[in-house]
Design a protein around this motif. Sequence first.
Motif, PDB file in Angstrom:
ATOM      1  N   MET A  49       5.740   5.095  -3.427  1.00 15.66           N
ATOM      2  CA  MET A  49       5.335   3.682  -3.507  1.00 15.66           C
ATOM      3  C   MET A  49       6.271   2.835  -2.639  1.00 15.66           C
ATOM      4  SD  MET A  49       4.690   1.484  -6.967  1.00 15.66           S
ATOM      5  CE  MET A  49       3.620   2.780  -7.627  1.00 15.66           C
ATOM      6  N   ALA A  50       5.716   1.877  -1.966  1.00 16.82           N
ATOM      7  CA  ALA A  50       6.530   1.038  -1.089  1.00 16.82           C
ATOM      8  C   ALA A  50       7.495   0.208  -1.923  1.00 16.82           C
ATOM      9  CB  ALA A  50       5.646   0.103  -0.293  1.00 16.82           C
ATOM     10  N   ASP A  51       8.660   0.029  -1.412  1.00 13.39           N
ATOM     11  CA  ASP A  51       9.563  -0.932  -2.021  1.00 13.39           C
ATOM     12  C   ASP A  51       9.176  -2.293  -1.451  1.00 13.39           C
ATOM     13  OD1 ASP A  51      11.528  -2.519  -2.936  1.00 13.39           O
ATOM     14  OD2 ASP A  51      13.098  -1.674  -1.663  1.00 13.39           O
ATOM     15  N   SER A  52       8.437  -3.035  -2.216  1.00 11.67           N
ATOM     16  CA  SER A  52       7.891  -4.281  -1.678  1.00 11.67           C
ATOM     17  C   SER A  52       8.761  -5.472  -2.034  1.00 11.67           C
ATOM     18  CB  SER A  52       6.467  -4.489  -2.181  1.00 11.67           C
ATOM     19  OG  SER A  52       6.438  -4.481  -3.589  1.00 11.67           O
ATOM     20  N   THR A  53       9.919  -5.198  -2.629  1.00  9.18           N
ATOM     21  CA  THR A  53      10.743  -6.313  -3.100  1.00  9.18           C
ATOM     22  C   THR A  53      11.318  -7.135  -1.946  1.00  9.18           C
ATOM     23  OG1 THR A  53      12.560  -4.765  -3.273  1.00  9.18           O
ATOM     24  CG2 THR A  53      11.387  -5.277  -5.304  1.00  9.18           C
TER      25      THR A  53
ATOM     26  N   GLU B 173      -7.143   3.129   2.077  1.00  6.54           N
ATOM     27  CA  GLU B 173      -6.572   2.167   1.138  1.00  6.54           C
ATOM     28  C   GLU B 173      -5.206   2.660   0.714  1.00  6.54           C
ATOM     29  OE1 GLU B 173      -5.911   0.227  -2.929  1.00  6.54           O
ATOM     30  OE2 GLU B 173      -5.855   2.330  -2.396  1.00  6.54           O
ATOM     31  N   ALA B 174      -4.251   1.740   0.663  1.00  8.86           N
ATOM     32  CA  ALA B 174      -2.933   2.058   0.108  1.00  8.86           C
ATOM     33  C   ALA B 174      -2.599   0.934  -0.857  1.00  8.86           C
ATOM     34  CB  ALA B 174      -1.889   2.148   1.217  1.00  8.86           C
ATOM     35  N   ASP B 175      -1.903   1.267  -1.910  1.00  9.13           N
ATOM     36  CA  ASP B 175      -1.549   0.207  -2.847  1.00  9.13           C
ATOM     37  C   ASP B 175      -0.243   0.510  -3.553  1.00  9.13           C
ATOM     38  OD1 ASP B 175      -2.188   1.930  -5.111  1.00  9.13           O
ATOM     39  OD2 ASP B 175      -4.288   1.420  -4.824  1.00  9.13           O
ATOM     40  N   GLY B 176       0.255  -0.490  -4.201  1.00  9.95           N
ATOM     41  CA  GLY B 176       1.443  -0.361  -5.024  1.00  9.95           C
ATOM     42  C   GLY B 176       1.166  -1.169  -6.278  1.00  9.95           C
TER      43      GLY B 176
ATOM     44  N   GLY C 101     -24.597   0.444   2.477  1.00  8.03           N
ATOM     45  CA  GLY C 101     -23.947   1.455   3.300  1.00  8.03           C
ATOM     46  C   GLY C 101     -22.547   1.099   3.769  1.00  8.03           C
ATOM     47  N   ARG C 102     -22.088  -0.136   3.518  1.00  6.43           N
ATOM     48  CA  ARG C 102     -20.729  -0.496   3.916  1.00  6.43           C
ATOM     49  C   ARG C 102     -19.775  -0.199   2.753  1.00  6.43           C
ATOM     50  NH1 ARG C 102     -17.394  -4.145   7.271  1.00  6.43           N
ATOM     51  NH2 ARG C 102     -15.779  -5.048   5.948  1.00  6.43           N
ATOM     52  N   VAL C 103     -18.819   0.664   3.044  1.00  4.67           N
ATOM     53  CA  VAL C 103     -17.868   1.076   2.016  1.00  4.67           C
ATOM     54  C   VAL C 103     -16.864  -0.038   1.722  1.00  4.67           C
ATOM     55  CG1 VAL C 103     -15.927   2.640   1.589  1.00  4.67           C
ATOM     56  CG2 VAL C 103     -18.048   3.536   2.549  1.00  4.67           C
ATOM     57  N   GLU C 104     -16.709  -0.363   0.444  1.00  7.52           N
ATOM     58  CA  GLU C 104     -15.681  -1.311   0.022  1.00  7.52           C
ATOM     59  C   GLU C 104     -14.839  -0.598  -1.022  1.00  7.52           C
ATOM     60  OE1 GLU C 104     -15.528  -4.457   1.157  1.00  7.52           O
ATOM     61  OE2 GLU C 104     -17.547  -4.898   1.895  1.00  7.52           O
ATOM     62  N   ILE C 105     -13.541  -0.800  -0.963  1.00  5.05           N
ATOM     63  CA  ILE C 105     -12.658  -0.122  -1.918  1.00  5.05           C
ATOM     64  C   ILE C 105     -11.705  -1.139  -2.537  1.00  5.05           C
ATOM     65  CG2 ILE C 105     -11.222   0.685   0.020  1.00  5.05           C
ATOM     66  CD1 ILE C 105     -10.516   3.147  -1.741  1.00  5.05           C
ATOM     67  N   PHE C 106     -11.612  -1.089  -3.855  1.00  8.94           N
ATOM     68  CA  PHE C 106     -10.787  -2.046  -4.592  1.00  8.94           C
ATOM     69  C   PHE C 106      -9.877  -1.300  -5.567  1.00  8.94           C
ATOM     70  CE2 PHE C 106     -15.110  -3.691  -4.029  1.00  8.94           C
ATOM     71  CZ  PHE C 106     -14.889  -4.896  -3.383  1.00  8.94           C
ATOM     72  N   PRO C 107      -8.625  -1.706  -5.657  1.00  4.09           N
ATOM     73  CA  PRO C 107      -7.823  -1.181  -6.764  1.00  4.09           C
ATOM     74  C   PRO C 107      -8.298  -1.890  -8.035  1.00  4.09           C
ATOM     75  CG  PRO C 107      -6.573  -2.858  -5.587  1.00  4.09           C
ATOM     76  CD  PRO C 107      -7.886  -2.706  -4.864  1.00  4.09           C
TER      77      PRO C 107
ATOM     78  N   GLU D  67       3.635   0.367   6.648  1.00  5.69           N
ATOM     79  CA  GLU D  67       4.797   1.046   7.247  1.00  5.69           C
ATOM     80  C   GLU D  67       5.773   1.567   6.192  1.00  5.69           C
ATOM     81  OE1 GLU D  67       6.174  -1.969   9.911  1.00  5.69           O
ATOM     82  OE2 GLU D  67       4.586  -1.522  11.373  1.00  5.69           O
ATOM     83  N   HIS D  68       5.798   0.911   5.054  1.00  6.79           N
ATOM     84  CA  HIS D  68       6.726   1.325   4.001  1.00  6.79           C
ATOM     85  C   HIS D  68       6.066   2.212   2.947  1.00  6.79           C
ATOM     86  CE1 HIS D  68       9.031  -1.941   5.813  1.00  6.79           C
ATOM     87  NE2 HIS D  68      10.072  -1.279   5.366  1.00  6.79           N
ATOM     88  N   THR D  69       4.891   2.698   3.273  1.00  6.47           N
ATOM     89  CA  THR D  69       4.153   3.543   2.317  1.00  6.47           C
ATOM     90  C   THR D  69       3.923   4.869   2.995  1.00  6.47           C
ATOM     91  OG1 THR D  69       2.967   1.573   1.661  1.00  6.47           O
ATOM     92  CG2 THR D  69       2.050   3.644   0.910  1.00  6.47           C
ATOM     93  N   SER D  70       3.884   5.938   2.264  1.00  2.00           N
ATOM     94  CA  SER D  70       3.590   7.198   2.946  1.00  2.00           C
ATOM     95  C   SER D  70       2.315   7.849   2.438  1.00  2.00           C
ATOM     96  CB  SER D  70       4.774   8.154   2.802  1.00  2.00           C
ATOM     97  OG  SER D  70       5.035   8.369   1.436  1.00  2.00           O
ATOM     98  N   HIS D  71       1.654   7.246   1.462  1.00  2.00           N
ATOM     99  CA  HIS D  71       0.397   7.842   1.041  1.00  2.00           C
ATOM    100  C   HIS D  71      -0.638   6.787   0.678  1.00  2.00           C
ATOM    101  CE1 HIS D  71       2.609   7.446  -2.802  1.00  2.00           C
ATOM    102  NE2 HIS D  71       1.452   6.970  -3.187  1.00  2.00           N
ATOM    103  N   GLY D  72      -1.879   7.234   0.723  1.00  2.00           N
ATOM    104  CA  GLY D  72      -2.984   6.343   0.409  1.00  2.00           C
ATOM    105  C   GLY D  72      -4.213   7.185   0.149  1.00  2.00           C
ATOM    106  N   ARG D  73      -5.349   6.572   0.286  1.00  2.00           N
ATOM    107  CA  ARG D  73      -6.611   7.290   0.083  1.00  2.00           C
ATOM    108  C   ARG D  73      -7.466   7.100   1.317  1.00  2.00           C
ATOM    109  NH1 ARG D  73      -3.520   4.478  -3.033  1.00  2.00           N
ATOM    110  NH2 ARG D  73      -2.638   6.042  -4.389  1.00  2.00           N
ATOM    111  N   LEU D  74      -8.068   8.194   1.740  1.00  2.00           N
ATOM    112  CA  LEU D  74      -8.938   8.193   2.912  1.00  2.00           C
ATOM    113  C   LEU D  74     -10.376   8.298   2.428  1.00  2.00           C
ATOM    114  CD1 LEU D  74      -9.217   8.647   6.075  1.00  2.00           C
ATOM    115  CD2 LEU D  74      -9.331  11.082   5.491  1.00  2.00           C
TER     116      LEU D  74
END
Lengths: 150, 150
Positions: free
Chosen positions: A1-5, A81-84, B43-49, A30-37
């Motif tokens: 998880m990114a250190d977003s502080t 998508e990447a999140d913290g 058909g447009r992919v949207e992704i939400f946490p 840039e501060h994250t190393s994983h997400g979802r494709l």
Amino acid sequence: MADSTHLMFDHPDGEPVLVLQEEQSWKLLEHTSHGRLVVSPGGRVEIFPFNFAVQDRTLVMRTGPGNKLAGMAIDENVVVEADGILEDQAWSVVLRGRAHRVETEADLARAEELQLKPWVPTVKDFYVRIVPEEVSGRHFVFGEHPEPEH
Amino acid sequence: MADSTHLMFDHPDGEPVLVLQEEQSWKLLEHTSHGRLVVSPGGRVEIFPFNFAVQDRTLVMRTGPGNKLAGMAIDENVVVEADGILEDQAWSVVLRGRAHRVETEADLARAEELQLKPWVPTVKDFYVRIVPEEVSGRHFVFGEHPEPEH
């Protein structure tokens, strides 16, 4: 998880959702190393967790033969998508772009500099570069929920 | 993130990827409170946490008017992904299903028992129940990567 502080998320007037500047979204990536494709070959949505690195405002990933690579070969349009997500706040960045296999020697050398390690070891693997077309991000501050009106 | 340490992930023969049983996938979802919702209106992919709770093998979420709700109204087919990514291992569960607004009084009362709090406070919001059609999960043990063959 990114250190977003170290990032300032200045929500005007206590608004719970802040739409991020592109610059802020890239900092988070840039501060994250994983997400979802997300790939959608033939219209069927597939989603995979994956690790990536940012290089010159592109995302680079490394993957073996399989559904991710096959999906991107059928339809190069991908969403990442990447999140913290913390106790009291969350951020999410969504990048839309086109994925292509890294094939030239020069580009391969560039990708290798990142020293990416895929999660699943395989003898034969490929680098994929995702060139962004659109990057957006949001930051949420969780708050008390007013009573619903029904 | 789910505390997955109580779950046994027994990889046969040191295989890096373990395909989870449906039962294991549900356990992970039950111990997780957030994931990503993928909708694809037109058909447009949207992704939400988003955050959710599991109730009788359905997922329940609470959301205000907006893109998530609009997307699900246009196309009720959704994909949900939840994951937990650690230093040396990761899991990911993907659920495909249909989303519908909780509308009957009885179903609303059931959903309210979960005491879900949406991230973004809004005066008027809705419960949505996602009825699964397919649940799958994988567990990864990260390993050393053999040298590539190029």
